[in-house]
Design an enzyme around this catalytic site. Sequence first.
Site: not given
Length: 406
Positions: A152, A195, A267, A327
């Site tokens: 992130d 994400m 998300e 990821r």
Amino acid sequence: MSVRRVALLTAGGFAPCLSSAVGGLIERYTEIAPEIEIIAYEHGYYGLLKGQKIVVTDEVRKKAGLLHRFGGSPIGNSRVKLTNRADCVKRGLVREGEDPLQVAAEQLKADGVDVLHTIGGDDTNTTAADLAAYLAENDYDLTVVGLPKTIDNDVVPIRQSLGAWTAAEEAAGFAAHVIGEHRSGPRMLIVHEVMGRHCGWLTAAAAVEYRKWLDTQEWLPEIGLSRERWDIHAVFVPEAQIDIDAEAARLRTIMDEQGNVNIFLSEGAGMHEIVEQLEASGQEVTRDAFGHVALDTINPGQWFAKQFAEKLGAEKVMVQKSGYYSRAAAANAEDLRLIKSMTDLAVECALKGEPGVIGHDEEDGDRLKAIAFPRIAGGKPFDITQPWFGAMLSEIGQPLVPASHS
């Protein structure tokens, strides 16, 4: 400070840097201090509490470079918060009445660890800070040096977290296959869920990477192969306001003209509204040991797809999540360079007894250094005023309005 034994652990969710960071630390210690023993706790703080460890052998030292080729974590991850006693007891990691911090400290003492390297996001490193403070209060001389991992890219005050560049690149590649589905039916709505619980950086960066790929392609609109159909038509991030009715009207025009709409969705976008709606209806929202909403249980992509499908007159809807694909990838060249610079400094700081989390400090001219643990925090918002993001939205015709809660 004399360092005889070093311990490594990776924790939290995966990012495309964990395997390489473990490899980089092993390589650097082997290069400049081969006499120092290295162990790794399996599955992060879980293994520390359980006393489960791997001894780094001469064979591992010799072939540590192999770890740069892989994603995931060879030593394993988990989500364990040492200050959440109830959760640790529930999971059988400590007995009723035991303090997880004390159990972890006693294990480190028993293993003769002088330096602990934690590789993880803000939760991992704030947990490391709690442990370091406990150890200091109890006169145990141990240096904790963390590395920032999160796709992130939302760790305060660190400019760039390890693995985030790779995750954006991988999400863009994933999107190219998903958006290839846009002619699998008429009036197709595709939602690519990326994400990013609190921060929209990854969604925005992935969108930019994807559109760079579009720039390299040749098109043949005469047969239906057009950039317009393959392009992104909306990018929704938590930091920007989403006016569903206004966006639906804009996107309806695109759907009517070309027969498909492609959305990149963080998300965390609209999460506050979704949670409020669910809780108002009497539905319980699941949270993890850190108090985070379990996003898989609320399905933001499905929620948004439902909001837009009817308004756009979509005949077919597809929602695809790139998170687990992205990821667990191996680090790309850009991340490998960043990992190398950070692991080298992490070892240097460890040998000097200088604790903290390694990163480029945005509050100190982006200087690469060991940042004091109390300054580390999660949830750093994506700066939507950055020119590259505004330029992309302008190109796709999407207005930019900051969210009221950002």
